[in-house]
Motif scaffolding. Sequence first.
Motif, PDB file in Angstrom:
ATOM      1  N   ARG A   1     -76.394 -30.129   2.624  1.00  0.00           N
ATOM      2  CA  ARG A   1     -76.753 -29.222   1.521  1.00  0.00           C
ATOM      3  C   ARG A   1     -75.883 -27.967   1.456  1.00  0.00           C
ATOM      4  N   TYR A   2     -74.582 -28.155   1.478  1.00  0.00           N
ATOM      5  CA  TYR A   2     -73.726 -26.993   1.292  1.00  0.00           C
ATOM      6  C   TYR A   2     -72.374 -27.422   0.733  1.00  0.00           C
ATOM      7  N   SER A   3     -71.692 -26.433   0.210  1.00  0.00           N
ATOM      8  CA  SER A   3     -70.305 -26.615  -0.208  1.00  0.00           C
ATOM      9  C   SER A   3     -69.525 -25.347   0.116  1.00  0.00           C
ATOM     10  N   THR A   4     -68.265 -25.493   0.412  1.00  0.00           N
ATOM     11  CA  THR A   4     -67.418 -24.343   0.712  1.00  0.00           C
ATOM     12  C   THR A   4     -66.153 -24.372  -0.143  1.00  0.00           C
ATOM     13  N   LEU A   5     -65.610 -23.192  -0.363  1.00  0.00           N
ATOM     14  CA  LEU A   5     -64.313 -23.039  -1.028  1.00  0.00           C
ATOM     15  C   LEU A   5     -63.473 -22.117  -0.159  1.00  0.00           C
ATOM     16  N   HIS A   6     -62.381 -22.659   0.376  1.00  0.00           N
ATOM     17  CA  HIS A   6     -61.489 -21.881   1.221  1.00  0.00           C
ATOM     18  C   HIS A   6     -60.270 -21.436   0.415  1.00  0.00           C
ATOM     19  N   ILE A   7     -59.933 -20.180   0.573  1.00  0.00           N
ATOM     20  CA  ILE A   7     -58.722 -19.640  -0.049  1.00  0.00           C
ATOM     21  C   ILE A   7     -57.804 -19.178   1.078  1.00  0.00           C
ATOM     22  N   ARG A   8     -56.566 -19.642   1.047  1.00  0.00           N
ATOM     23  CA  ARG A   8     -55.612 -19.178   2.050  1.00  0.00           C
ATOM     24  C   ARG A   8     -54.441 -18.505   1.348  1.00  0.00           C
ATOM     25  N   ASP A   9     -53.779 -17.617   2.061  1.00  0.00           N
ATOM     26  CA  ASP A   9     -52.616 -16.903   1.518  1.00  0.00           C
ATOM     27  C   ASP A   9     -52.952 -16.302   0.150  1.00  0.00           C
ATOM     28  N   ALA A  10     -54.017 -15.528   0.111  1.00  0.00           N
ATOM     29  CA  ALA A  10     -54.507 -14.990  -1.166  1.00  0.00           C
ATOM     30  C   ALA A  10     -53.422 -14.193  -1.890  1.00  0.00           C
ATOM     31  N   GLN A  11     -53.409 -14.349  -3.215  1.00  0.00           N
ATOM     32  CA  GLN A  11     -52.476 -13.625  -4.078  1.00  0.00           C
ATOM     33  C   GLN A  11     -53.268 -12.734  -5.035  1.00  0.00           C
ATOM     34  N   LEU A  12     -52.592 -11.759  -5.584  1.00  0.00           N
ATOM     35  CA  LEU A  12     -53.268 -10.818  -6.487  1.00  0.00           C
ATOM     36  C   LEU A  12     -53.959 -11.547  -7.639  1.00  0.00           C
ATOM     37  N   GLU A  13     -53.311 -12.605  -8.141  1.00  0.00           N
ATOM     38  CA  GLU A  13     -53.867 -13.304  -9.309  1.00  0.00           C
ATOM     39  C   GLU A  13     -55.103 -14.139  -8.976  1.00  0.00           C
ATOM     40  N   ASP A  14     -55.446 -14.241  -7.692  1.00  0.00           N
ATOM     41  CA  ASP A  14     -56.665 -14.950  -7.306  1.00  0.00           C
ATOM     42  C   ASP A  14     -57.911 -14.102  -7.559  1.00  0.00           C
ATOM     43  N   SER A  15     -57.715 -12.823  -7.825  1.00  0.00           N
ATOM     44  CA  SER A  15     -58.872 -11.951  -8.065  1.00  0.00           C
ATOM     45  C   SER A  15     -59.687 -12.455  -9.246  1.00  0.00           C
ATOM     46  N   GLY A  16     -60.984 -12.362  -9.119  1.00  0.00           N
ATOM     47  CA  GLY A  16     -61.876 -12.832 -10.175  1.00  0.00           C
ATOM     48  C   GLY A  16     -63.214 -13.190  -9.571  1.00  0.00           C
TER      49      GLY A  16
END
Lengths: 108, 117
Positions: free
Chosen positions: A68-83
């Motif tokens: 009963r879960y889900s994850t979203l991993h973000i690596r090497d974040a960039q400015l345009e990932d903001s939101g």
Amino acid sequence: GDQVEQSPSALSLHEGTGSALRCNFTTTMRAVQWFRKNSRGSLINLFYLASGTKENGRLKSAFDSKERYSTLHIRDAQLEDSGTYFCAALTGGYKVVFGSGTRLLVSP
Amino acid sequence: NSKVIQTPRYLVKGQGQKAKMRCIPEKGHPVVFWYQQNKNNEFKFLINFQNQEVLQQIDMTEKRFSAECPSNSPCSLEIQSSEAGDSALYLCASSRPGQGAGQDTQYFGPGTRLLVL
């Protein structure tokens, strides 16, 4: 009832770093979808998963309906990932339950 | 169970033709969404309304689609000039007004399956 708990509600990252968003479900869901709301307010589809994991560039998502879960991993974040990022879980019927969203801010 | 009504259930059009589909949201749901579901089951958000006003829409919708939710009439989504790539299941969903559109539970209709030949 069917509920989705999304965490964290807000996240600040420096460029180049990474982190994970998580959605926990109160009941068994048959699929999950991750969206990002862009600066114009449109929902951009990131992933749809009925099981397992998917990867696209710097994003990776996993869904375990049994746990009963889900994850979203973000690596090497960039400015345009903001939101704001939302997960949406699909129940057995024609119902989509959204998480409350995670506001991500990526700074230099 | 959802009480969202969508018509027609199936729609077949030639390229360049107009394709129009309708949705009656659940009673008491002022927020209406349209999604395009592709063969991979992914939901692509198209547009949403609160009462008669457009809240959000993507570029594709702005350019090639027209949608409205007049008071006391079904909501509609119309593709002005159908393309082969528009073949998909078009889903309408409605919800109560949440803290922000898209954040409350959405109830889906059965969809209109469009085939563009």
